[in-house]
Scaffold this motif. Sequence first.
Motif, PDB file in Angstrom:
ATOM      1  N   ARG A 216       0.353  -1.299  -0.269  1.00  0.00           N
ATOM      2  CA  ARG A 216      -0.118   0.199   0.147  1.00  0.00           C
ATOM      3  C   ARG A 216       0.885   1.325   0.103  1.00  0.00           C
ATOM      4  O   ARG A 216       0.382   2.538  -0.797  1.00  0.00           O
ATOM      5  N   LEU A 217       1.707   1.087   0.831  1.00  0.00           N
ATOM      6  CA  LEU A 217       2.404   2.353   0.654  1.00  0.00           C
ATOM      7  C   LEU A 217       4.236   2.784  -0.593  1.00  0.00           C
ATOM      8  O   LEU A 217       4.659   2.988  -0.781  1.00  0.00           O
ATOM      9  N   GLY A 218       3.498   1.374  -0.884  1.00  0.00           N
ATOM     10  CA  GLY A 218       4.927   1.515  -2.491  1.00  0.00           C
ATOM     11  C   GLY A 218       5.983   1.243  -2.458  1.00  0.00           C
ATOM     12  O   GLY A 218       6.911   1.423  -2.984  1.00  0.00           O
ATOM     13  N   ILE A 219       6.412   0.565  -0.993  1.00  0.00           N
ATOM     14  CA  ILE A 219       7.786  -0.287  -1.063  1.00  0.00           C
ATOM     15  C   ILE A 219       7.957  -1.769  -1.461  1.00  0.00           C
ATOM     16  O   ILE A 219       8.697  -1.488  -1.661  1.00  0.00           O
ATOM     17  N   ALA A 220       6.934  -2.758  -1.388  1.00  0.00           N
ATOM     18  CA  ALA A 220       6.571  -3.861  -1.676  1.00  0.00           C
ATOM     19  C   ALA A 220       6.119  -4.152  -3.598  1.00  0.00           C
ATOM     20  O   ALA A 220       5.694  -3.010  -3.690  1.00  0.00           O
ATOM     21  N   GLU A 221       6.893  -4.215  -4.029  1.00  0.00           N
ATOM     22  CA  GLU A 221       6.311  -5.285  -5.359  1.00  0.00           C
ATOM     23  C   GLU A 221       5.134  -5.683  -5.367  1.00  0.00           C
ATOM     24  O   GLU A 221       4.404  -6.662  -4.413  1.00  0.00           O
ATOM     25  N   ALA A 222       3.736  -5.675  -6.391  1.00  0.00           N
ATOM     26  CA  ALA A 222       2.479  -6.603  -6.236  1.00  0.00           C
ATOM     27  C   ALA A 222       3.771  -8.276  -6.033  1.00  0.00           C
ATOM     28  O   ALA A 222       3.105  -8.765  -5.882  1.00  0.00           O
ATOM     29  N   ASP A 223       4.696  -8.505  -6.738  1.00  0.00           N
ATOM     30  CA  ASP A 223       4.998  -9.757  -6.000  1.00  0.00           C
ATOM     31  C   ASP A 223       6.021  -9.833  -5.328  1.00  0.00           C
ATOM     32  O   ASP A 223       7.568  -9.395  -6.381  1.00  0.00           O
ATOM     33  N   PRO A 224       6.001 -10.000  -4.167  1.00  0.00           N
ATOM     34  CA  PRO A 224       7.329  -9.657  -3.313  1.00  0.00           C
ATOM     35  C   PRO A 224       7.732 -10.850  -2.631  1.00  0.00           C
ATOM     36  O   PRO A 224       8.507 -10.444  -2.058  1.00  0.00           O
ATOM     37  N   SER A 225       7.982 -11.970  -3.490  1.00  0.00           N
ATOM     38  CA  SER A 225       8.742 -13.347  -2.979  1.00  0.00           C
ATOM     39  C   SER A 225      10.142 -13.046  -2.999  1.00  0.00           C
ATOM     40  O   SER A 225      10.938 -13.567  -2.056  1.00  0.00           O
ATOM     41  N   ALA A 226      10.961 -11.772  -3.920  1.00  0.00           N
ATOM     42  CA  ALA A 226      11.799 -12.262  -4.596  1.00  0.00           C
ATOM     43  C   ALA A 226      12.342 -11.783  -2.820  1.00  0.00           C
ATOM     44  O   ALA A 226      14.024 -11.446  -2.339  1.00  0.00           O
ATOM     45  N   ASP A 227      12.420 -10.183  -2.684  1.00  0.00           N
ATOM     46  CA  ASP A 227      12.761  -9.958  -0.986  1.00  0.00           C
ATOM     47  C   ASP A 227      12.400 -10.143  -0.239  1.00  0.00           C
ATOM     48  O   ASP A 227      13.204 -10.703   1.259  1.00  0.00           O
ATOM     49  N   LEU A 228      10.675 -11.284   0.323  1.00  0.00           N
ATOM     50  CA  LEU A 228      11.021 -12.119   1.055  1.00  0.00           C
ATOM     51  C   LEU A 228      11.688 -13.608   1.180  1.00  0.00           C
ATOM     52  O   LEU A 228      12.346 -13.596   2.510  1.00  0.00           O
ATOM     53  N   SER A 229      12.397 -13.643   0.372  1.00  0.00           N
ATOM     54  CA  SER A 229      12.561 -15.462   0.073  1.00  0.00           C
ATOM     55  C   SER A 229      14.617 -14.729   0.000  1.00  0.00           C
ATOM     56  O   SER A 229      14.880 -15.814   0.812  1.00  0.00           O
ATOM     57  N   GLY A 230      14.921 -13.261   0.195  1.00  0.00           N
ATOM     58  CA  GLY A 230      16.420 -12.946  -0.209  1.00  0.00           C
ATOM     59  C   GLY A 230      16.850 -13.501  -1.094  1.00  0.00           C
ATOM     60  O   GLY A 230      18.162 -12.441  -0.952  1.00  0.00           O
ATOM     61  N   ALA A 231      16.204 -13.378  -1.964  1.00  0.00           N
ATOM     62  CA  ALA A 231      17.046 -13.642  -3.150  1.00  0.00           C
ATOM     63  C   ALA A 231      17.423 -11.912  -3.558  1.00  0.00           C
ATOM     64  O   ALA A 231      18.836 -11.766  -4.125  1.00  0.00           O
ATOM     65  N   ASP A 232      16.563 -11.127  -3.500  1.00  0.00           N
ATOM     66  CA  ASP A 232      16.967  -9.869  -3.830  1.00  0.00           C
ATOM     67  C   ASP A 232      18.313  -9.180  -3.116  1.00  0.00           C
ATOM     68  O   ASP A 232      19.088  -8.711  -3.435  1.00  0.00           O
ATOM     69  N   ALA A 233      18.073  -9.490  -1.599  1.00  0.00           N
ATOM     70  CA  ALA A 233      19.281  -9.192  -0.743  1.00  0.00           C
ATOM     71  C   ALA A 233      20.929 -10.073  -1.033  1.00  0.00           C
ATOM     72  O   ALA A 233      21.539  -9.365  -1.486  1.00  0.00           O
ATOM     73  N   ALA A 234      20.335 -11.136  -1.396  1.00  0.00           N
ATOM     74  CA  ALA A 234      21.772 -11.484  -1.941  1.00  0.00           C
ATOM     75  C   ALA A 234      22.189 -11.446  -3.762  1.00  0.00           C
ATOM     76  O   ALA A 234      23.504 -11.063  -3.802  1.00  0.00           O
ATOM     77  N   THR A 235      21.377 -10.706  -4.421  1.00  0.00           N
ATOM     78  CA  THR A 235      21.219 -10.332  -5.611  1.00  0.00           C
ATOM     79  C   THR A 235      22.407  -9.294  -5.111  1.00  0.00           C
ATOM     80  O   THR A 235      23.752  -9.281  -5.846  1.00  0.00           O
TER      81      THR A 235
END
Length: 356
Positions: A216-235
């Motif tokens: 709602r605040l525009g922080i997370a993507e519509a699909d937050p899976s990469a954020d929550l899985s750690g994939a984005d941080a690892a990338t």
Amino acid sequence: MSSPVAGPVPPAAPGDDPAVVRSDDDPAVVLSGFGPVGRAFAERLLTHADELARDHGVRPRLAAVRVGSAEVELRDGGPVPPRAEWAPPGPLARTLDRTGARVLVQALPSSPQLRQQAADEAVLALGRGVHVVTATKSHLLGHWRELGAAARAGGSLIRISGATGAALPTADLARTGVRGLGCRTVRACPNGTATFVLDRLAAGDSLDRAVGEAQRLGIAEADPSADLSGADAATKVRLLAALLWGWDPSAVRVDAVAVDAGTGAAALAAAAEGRRLRAVASASADRPLVVEVRLEPTAPGDPLYALTGPEKAVVYGCPEAGDITVSGGRSSPLGAALAMLRDTLDVTAPRRHGFG
């Protein structure tokens, strides 16, 4: 369709300041991708041209915008016309030649479907002596060596700030800021969504409610899976390690713990002890080609503990110089666009002697 711009802009005549090594005053920029980040970048170029010229001695000019099904060349740097006035896309090489482009800026989604397109575009531009500024991650992970070889062959530069921390200058520090300081480790919370969600879990929210608020605040993507899985941080840490230690990101093994429905209890337990649970991505020069993402209960005094909302931070561990931390830079399309603008200035602004 808008009229095409003329050919390359001739070099500016030398001014009164002999300490400035001159480049073109208004280098042409071709933008690939026109989603939220691309639009924010284009808007910034169009509305801050005078300010950029005054403060940095260069006025980057948006010469063309390309998406998968259309492109438009712009007269005098904009404005960008309605999509109905765009034409079918031609070869990128032709667009670069017609505009006299100095920079290709990539704001393509970091998706597997577009990885090869992003790589092909960047390799073509770099090999022709056109600098590349990118916020797209997928081709950096899979084509790092190829991109580097193309840049060397063309005598061009590639900058990746938008892919490693939005407005936070993490790539700048990894590339030059800690050079010679003996950096041996990276410890980071480079994903604002994960930090925000963990803090909401510590406040008693469910995972679904925390993610919904982030969206709602525009922080997370519509699909937050990469954020929550750690994939984005690892990338992001894979890319920083590549800049620091010459790793090939495609060869890095990732071991990540996800934020999931069971994480709420750990976040509450950490809060009860006066700590904050953080999704910490780390890498070490002494353990090559491994990036880990762990859920750590951080204590007061830890730079990662101090983060609020969707802020990010990276700690560069330099045993002799001491830890060097950069933090802030909230996640948003504008933050990524500003990072790409900073990189565009880096590859085009006149180089000054002395303190410049």
